[in-house]
Design an enzyme around this catalytic site. Structure first.
Site, PDB file in Angstrom:
ATOM      1  N   ASP A   8      42.541  43.941  49.515  1.00 50.14           N
ATOM      2  CA  ASP A   8      41.333  43.523  48.802  1.00 50.14           C
ATOM      3  C   ASP A   8      41.375  42.044  48.398  1.00 50.14           C
ATOM      4  O   ASP A   8      42.262  41.615  47.659  1.00 50.14           O
ATOM      5  CB  ASP A   8      41.154  44.355  47.535  1.00 50.14           C
ATOM      6  CG  ASP A   8      41.087  45.842  47.790  1.00 50.14           C
ATOM      7  OD1 ASP A   8      40.077  46.456  47.444  1.00 50.14           O
ATOM      8  OD2 ASP A   8      42.071  46.408  48.314  1.00 50.14           O
ATOM      9  N   GLU A  39      35.608  43.614  49.655  1.00 46.64           N
ATOM     10  CA  GLU A  39      34.621  44.147  48.711  1.00 46.64           C
ATOM     11  C   GLU A  39      34.655  43.493  47.332  1.00 46.64           C
ATOM     12  O   GLU A  39      33.730  43.690  46.554  1.00 46.64           O
ATOM     13  CB  GLU A  39      34.797  45.662  48.564  1.00 46.64           C
ATOM     14  CG  GLU A  39      36.051  46.087  47.833  1.00 46.64           C
ATOM     15  CD  GLU A  39      35.771  47.261  46.901  1.00 46.64           C
ATOM     16  OE1 GLU A  39      34.683  47.849  46.975  1.00 46.64           O
ATOM     17  OE2 GLU A  39      36.648  47.550  46.075  1.00 46.64           O
ATOM     18  N   ASN A  40      35.701  42.711  47.034  1.00 45.43           N
ATOM     19  CA  ASN A  40      35.780  41.996  45.756  1.00 45.43           C
ATOM     20  C   ASN A  40      35.740  40.486  45.946  1.00 45.43           C
ATOM     21  O   ASN A  40      36.105  39.726  45.050  1.00 45.43           O
ATOM     22  CB  ASN A  40      37.070  42.357  45.006  1.00 45.43           C
ATOM     23  CG  ASN A  40      37.189  43.828  44.701  1.00 45.43           C
ATOM     24  OD1 ASN A  40      38.127  44.480  45.152  1.00 45.43           O
ATOM     25  ND2 ASN A  40      36.251  44.376  43.959  1.00 45.43           N
ATOM     26  N   ASN A  67      33.816  50.658  47.188  1.00 44.23           N
ATOM     27  CA  ASN A  67      32.884  51.084  46.145  1.00 44.23           C
ATOM     28  C   ASN A  67      32.058  49.946  45.559  1.00 44.23           C
ATOM     29  O   ASN A  67      31.054  50.179  44.886  1.00 44.23           O
ATOM     30  CB  ASN A  67      33.641  51.805  45.016  1.00 44.23           C
ATOM     31  CG  ASN A  67      34.722  50.949  44.387  1.00 44.23           C
ATOM     32  OD1 ASN A  67      35.648  50.498  45.071  1.00 44.23           O
ATOM     33  ND2 ASN A  67      34.634  50.719  43.092  1.00 44.23           N
ATOM     34  N   HIS A  68      32.459  48.690  45.822  1.00 45.82           N
ATOM     35  CA  HIS A  68      31.660  47.542  45.373  1.00 45.82           C
ATOM     36  C   HIS A  68      30.778  46.986  46.496  1.00 45.82           C
ATOM     37  O   HIS A  68      30.321  45.840  46.415  1.00 45.82           O
ATOM     38  CB  HIS A  68      32.579  46.432  44.847  1.00 45.82           C
ATOM     39  CG  HIS A  68      33.243  46.765  43.552  1.00 45.82           C
ATOM     40  ND1 HIS A  68      32.558  46.846  42.369  1.00 45.82           N
ATOM     41  CD2 HIS A  68      34.537  47.059  43.255  1.00 45.82           C
ATOM     42  CE1 HIS A  68      33.386  47.160  41.383  1.00 45.82           C
ATOM     43  NE2 HIS A  68      34.606  47.297  41.902  1.00 45.82           N
ATOM     44  N   HIS A 153      39.793  53.907  51.140  1.00 44.11           N
ATOM     45  CA  HIS A 153      39.592  53.137  49.917  1.00 44.11           C
ATOM     46  C   HIS A 153      39.530  54.132  48.766  1.00 44.11           C
ATOM     47  O   HIS A 153      38.539  54.842  48.607  1.00 44.11           O
ATOM     48  CB  HIS A 153      38.285  52.351  50.038  1.00 44.11           C
ATOM     49  CG  HIS A 153      38.121  51.278  49.019  1.00 44.11           C
ATOM     50  ND1 HIS A 153      38.792  50.072  49.103  1.00 44.11           N
ATOM     51  CD2 HIS A 153      37.370  51.219  47.891  1.00 44.11           C
ATOM     52  CE1 HIS A 153      38.439  49.311  48.077  1.00 44.11           C
ATOM     53  NE2 HIS A 153      37.593  49.980  47.325  1.00 44.11           N
ATOM     54  N   HIS A 178      42.119  49.487  47.362  1.00 35.77           N
ATOM     55  CA  HIS A 178      41.411  49.741  46.109  1.00 35.77           C
ATOM     56  C   HIS A 178      42.262  49.561  44.867  1.00 35.77           C
ATOM     57  O   HIS A 178      41.781  49.066  43.862  1.00 35.77           O
ATOM     58  CB  HIS A 178      40.768  51.131  46.082  1.00 35.77           C
ATOM     59  CG  HIS A 178      40.004  51.421  44.818  1.00 35.77           C
ATOM     60  ND1 HIS A 178      38.846  50.736  44.486  1.00 35.77           N
ATOM     61  CD2 HIS A 178      40.221  52.303  43.800  1.00 35.77           C
ATOM     62  CE1 HIS A 178      38.382  51.203  43.321  1.00 35.77           C
ATOM     63  NE2 HIS A 178      39.205  52.134  42.887  1.00 35.77           N
ATOM     64  N   HIS A 180      44.787  47.535  44.426  1.00 34.15           N
ATOM     65  CA  HIS A 180      45.173  46.120  44.336  1.00 34.15           C
ATOM     66  C   HIS A 180      46.665  45.917  44.109  1.00 34.15           C
ATOM     67  O   HIS A 180      47.102  44.799  43.844  1.00 34.15           O
ATOM     68  CB  HIS A 180      44.386  45.390  43.238  1.00 34.15           C
ATOM     69  CG  HIS A 180      42.926  45.287  43.478  1.00 34.15           C
ATOM     70  ND1 HIS A 180      42.099  44.425  42.776  1.00 34.15           N
ATOM     71  CD2 HIS A 180      42.112  45.940  44.357  1.00 34.15           C
ATOM     72  CE1 HIS A 180      40.850  44.556  43.201  1.00 34.15           C
ATOM     73  NE2 HIS A 180      40.844  45.473  44.159  1.00 34.15           N
TER      74      HIS A 180
END
Length: 269
Positions: A8, A39-40, A67-68, A153, A178, A180
């Site tokens: 991520d 995604e982040n 999810n983001h 994820h 997810h 991290h």
């Protein structure tokens, strides 16, 4: 084939690590394919088209989300026009974008990428195991695809490990994202699939999973939100998983965690 999966990417620090290090890693390791979880990437929440283009220019082949995925509203319209940007496959039917893609490399080899999101402590999505199985019925490792990578994820290590064993012998790599935090369980499973529970993040580890510490600590200790979460801006550690596959079978012959820069203990081939 030589594959690299970067965990991520969190905020500008993580983006800078990708842009600075991926070109050199492609050259020094002779990489055939680079996959990134983005995604982040946009200030810690979602991704934008501009960031995608920056990653592609640095040598990234495919970006996956999680999810983001929709935290940046522009992604809802952008994703249908970018076949290299994937969201979780087990989102409901009708969700923009797609969750799997077969990508042809310059040498003619084909890599199938599948992303799913876990359901334990996550959103109640469709069954990720059934979603993955459906794709693997379409593409067989060593015939329909020269390599297959599955990203799960999710929060629960048990669910990620179950996915690894579910796919063992049918894909080249199963890697979780997810949390991290890079896990110390990189291995080749009994039937030849490379596996690691979580690749970790590309971000500043002087943080709370990539976020500047003040606001998370405030919420944990006082249970009162005081402001927005902001990504930490110190030097990032690039956390990734390197995999080599057998050209005949597509199964893994080597897996090695990579950690470069920042605060974590360094790891390289």
């Amino acid at each position: 084939m030589k594959l690299l999966y970067c965990g991520d990417v969190v905020g500008r620090a993580g983006r800078d690590a990708i842009v600075a290090r991926v070109p050199e890693l492609r050259r020094s390791l002779g990489l055939d394919f680079v996959l990134v979880n983005g995604e982040n990437a946009a200030a810690g929440f979602g991704i934008t088209g501009k960031i995608c283009e920056e990653f592609y220019a640095a040598g990234v082949d495919v970006i996956v989300l999680g999810n983001h995925a929709w935290d940046q509203r522009e992604t809802l319209s952008y994703i249908n026009g970018d076949p290299r940007l994937l969201r979780p496959l087990n989102y409901p039917k009708g969700t923009p974008g797609k969750g799997a893609g077969l990508f042809t490399l310059q040498n003619g080899k084909k890599v199938l990428v599948i992303q799913v999101m876990g359901r334990i402590f996550m959103d109640p999505l469709d069954d990720p195991f059934a979603a993955v199985d459906g794709e693997l019925q379409k593409y067989r490792l060593g015939s329909g695809a020269d390599a297959i990578v599955v990203d799960i994820h999710g929060e629960a290590t048990s669910e990620k490990m179950a996915m690894g064993h579910f796919c063992d012998g049918r894909v080249s790599l199963v890697c979780g994202t997810h949390s991290h935090v890079p896990t110390a369980d990189a291995q080749i499973l009994p039937n030849g699939t490379a596996y690691q529970t979580d690749a970790g993040m590309c971000g500043d580890y002087n943080s709370v999973i990539g976020m500047e510490k003040t606001e998370p600590l405030n919420r944990f200790t006082r249970r009162v939100p005081g402001g927005r979460f902001e990504p930490a801006m110190g030097e990032a550690t690039l956390c990734a998983v390197y995999v080599e596959t057998d050209d005949r079978t597509g199964l893994a012959t080597r897996i090695q965690p990579i950690r470069l820069g920042g605060r974590l203990q360094q790891a390289m081939l």
